[in-house]
Design a protein around this motif. Structure first.
Motif, PDB file in Angstrom:
ATOM      1  N   ARG A 118       0.780  -1.341  -0.148  1.00 32.51           N
ATOM      2  CA  ARG A 118      -0.145   0.083   0.120  1.00 32.51           C
ATOM      3  C   ARG A 118       0.919   1.106   0.129  1.00 32.51           C
ATOM      4  O   ARG A 118       1.835   1.248   0.505  1.00 32.51           O
ATOM      5  CB  ARG A 118      -1.176  -0.209   1.527  1.00 32.51           C
ATOM      6  CG  ARG A 118      -1.817  -0.989   1.577  1.00 32.51           C
ATOM      7  CD  ARG A 118      -3.181  -0.885   1.871  1.00 32.51           C
ATOM      8  NE  ARG A 118      -3.506  -1.962   2.394  1.00 32.51           N
ATOM      9  CZ  ARG A 118      -5.595  -2.504   2.107  1.00 32.51           C
ATOM     10  NH1 ARG A 118      -5.315  -1.404   0.851  1.00 32.51           N
ATOM     11  NH2 ARG A 118      -5.637  -3.077   2.090  1.00 32.51           N
ATOM     12  N   ARG A 134       0.952   7.061   3.233  1.00 31.12           N
ATOM     13  CA  ARG A 134       0.943   9.247   3.323  1.00 31.12           C
ATOM     14  C   ARG A 134       0.711   9.584   4.992  1.00 31.12           C
ATOM     15  O   ARG A 134       0.390   8.604   6.386  1.00 31.12           O
ATOM     16  CB  ARG A 134      -0.034   9.403   3.549  1.00 31.12           C
ATOM     17  CG  ARG A 134      -0.326  10.647   3.146  1.00 31.12           C
ATOM     18  CD  ARG A 134      -1.255  11.787   3.277  1.00 31.12           C
ATOM     19  NE  ARG A 134      -2.702  11.191   3.275  1.00 31.12           N
ATOM     20  CZ  ARG A 134      -3.853  11.334   2.770  1.00 31.12           C
ATOM     21  NH1 ARG A 134      -3.695  12.047   1.576  1.00 31.12           N
ATOM     22  NH2 ARG A 134      -4.810  11.180   3.537  1.00 31.12           N
ATOM     23  N   GLU A 135       1.328   9.923   5.705  1.00 38.70           N
ATOM     24  CA  GLU A 135       1.829  10.756   6.457  1.00 38.70           C
ATOM     25  C   GLU A 135       2.119  12.541   6.976  1.00 38.70           C
ATOM     26  O   GLU A 135       2.923  12.867   5.578  1.00 38.70           O
ATOM     27  CB  GLU A 135       3.037   9.456   7.873  1.00 38.70           C
ATOM     28  CG  GLU A 135       4.365  10.444   6.869  1.00 38.70           C
ATOM     29  CD  GLU A 135       5.198   9.908   7.837  1.00 38.70           C
ATOM     30  OE1 GLU A 135       5.579  10.361   9.153  1.00 38.70           O
ATOM     31  OE2 GLU A 135       6.081   9.070   7.844  1.00 38.70           O
ATOM     32  N   GLN A 175      -2.338  10.515   8.547  1.00 39.35           N
ATOM     33  CA  GLN A 175      -2.298   9.240   7.606  1.00 39.35           C
ATOM     34  C   GLN A 175      -3.891   8.866   7.103  1.00 39.35           C
ATOM     35  O   GLN A 175      -3.558   8.758   6.402  1.00 39.35           O
ATOM     36  CB  GLN A 175      -2.403   8.158   8.834  1.00 39.35           C
ATOM     37  CG  GLN A 175      -0.881   7.965   8.361  1.00 39.35           C
ATOM     38  CD  GLN A 175      -1.030   6.286  10.520  1.00 39.35           C
ATOM     39  OE1 GLN A 175      -1.939   5.336   9.537  1.00 39.35           O
ATOM     40  NE2 GLN A 175      -0.021   6.238  10.872  1.00 39.35           N
ATOM     41  N   CYS A 176      -4.643   9.967   7.717  1.00 42.57           N
ATOM     42  CA  CYS A 176      -6.458   9.607   6.721  1.00 42.57           C
ATOM     43  C   CYS A 176      -6.461  11.199   7.121  1.00 42.57           C
ATOM     44  O   CYS A 176      -7.700  11.474   7.227  1.00 42.57           O
ATOM     45  CB  CYS A 176      -6.972   8.778   8.322  1.00 42.57           C
ATOM     46  SG  CYS A 176      -6.393   7.179   8.209  1.00 42.57           S
ATOM     47  N   SER A 177      -6.069  11.712   6.988  1.00 39.90           N
ATOM     48  CA  SER A 177      -6.160  13.715   7.018  1.00 39.90           C
ATOM     49  C   SER A 177      -5.102  14.416   5.519  1.00 39.90           C
ATOM     50  O   SER A 177      -4.549  13.543   5.221  1.00 39.90           O
ATOM     51  CB  SER A 177      -5.821  14.639   8.334  1.00 39.90           C
ATOM     52  OG  SER A 177      -5.664  14.111   8.973  1.00 39.90           O
ATOM     53  N   SER A 226       2.087  16.737   2.542  1.00 37.95           N
ATOM     54  CA  SER A 226       2.503  15.554   3.565  1.00 37.95           C
ATOM     55  C   SER A 226       3.214  14.604   3.156  1.00 37.95           C
ATOM     56  O   SER A 226       3.714  15.077   1.575  1.00 37.95           O
ATOM     57  CB  SER A 226       1.246  14.445   2.959  1.00 37.95           C
ATOM     58  OG  SER A 226      -0.635  14.820   3.326  1.00 37.95           O
TER      59      SER A 226
END
Length: 115
Positions: A1, A4-5, A18-20, A27
């Motif tokens: 996968r 992202r961070e 990670q989910c923003s 990012s």
């Protein structure tokens, strides 16, 4: 996968971004070799998550770090996201070829290794 961070875990996003969308700090993305798609394989087939990695341009590290001042600027911006000055130096060094424009000259042909 694909990962992202937020840079250095900064910003207002949950779970270190990670989910923003990370609009406040940007990012960082990671592309693990195990997720690479074969040349003609569509993304998502057999678990592949990315493709088409290719070298677009190569410059000398000393040009961007020392000649353009990224090393000094980056140190002054650590902990002060979104690191706008550093990002501008980095982008200009890669985008432009002329030093007067903040660019770095092409390094020339180098062996490239895509994993």
């Amino acid at each position: 996968r694909v990962g992202r961070e937020s840079p250095l875990g900064l910003g207002v996003g949950r779970l270190q971004g990670q989910c923003s969308p990370n609009l406040d700090v940007g990012s960082w993305f990671s592309f693990p070799a195990a997720g690479r798609c074969a040349d003609e394989q569509p993304i998502g087939a057999n678990g592949c998550t990315w493709r088409n990695a290719r070298r677009v341009r190569s410059i000398e590290a000393d040009c961007i770090m020392k000649d353009r001042g990224l090393e000094t600027t980056c140190k002054s911006e650590v902990g002060h996201a979104p690191l706008a000055k550093s990002a501008t130096i980095f982008a200009n060094a890669l985008w432009y070829r002329q030093p007067a424009d903040g660019g770095c000259p092409e390094r020339g042909e180098i062996p490239s290794l895509l994993v």
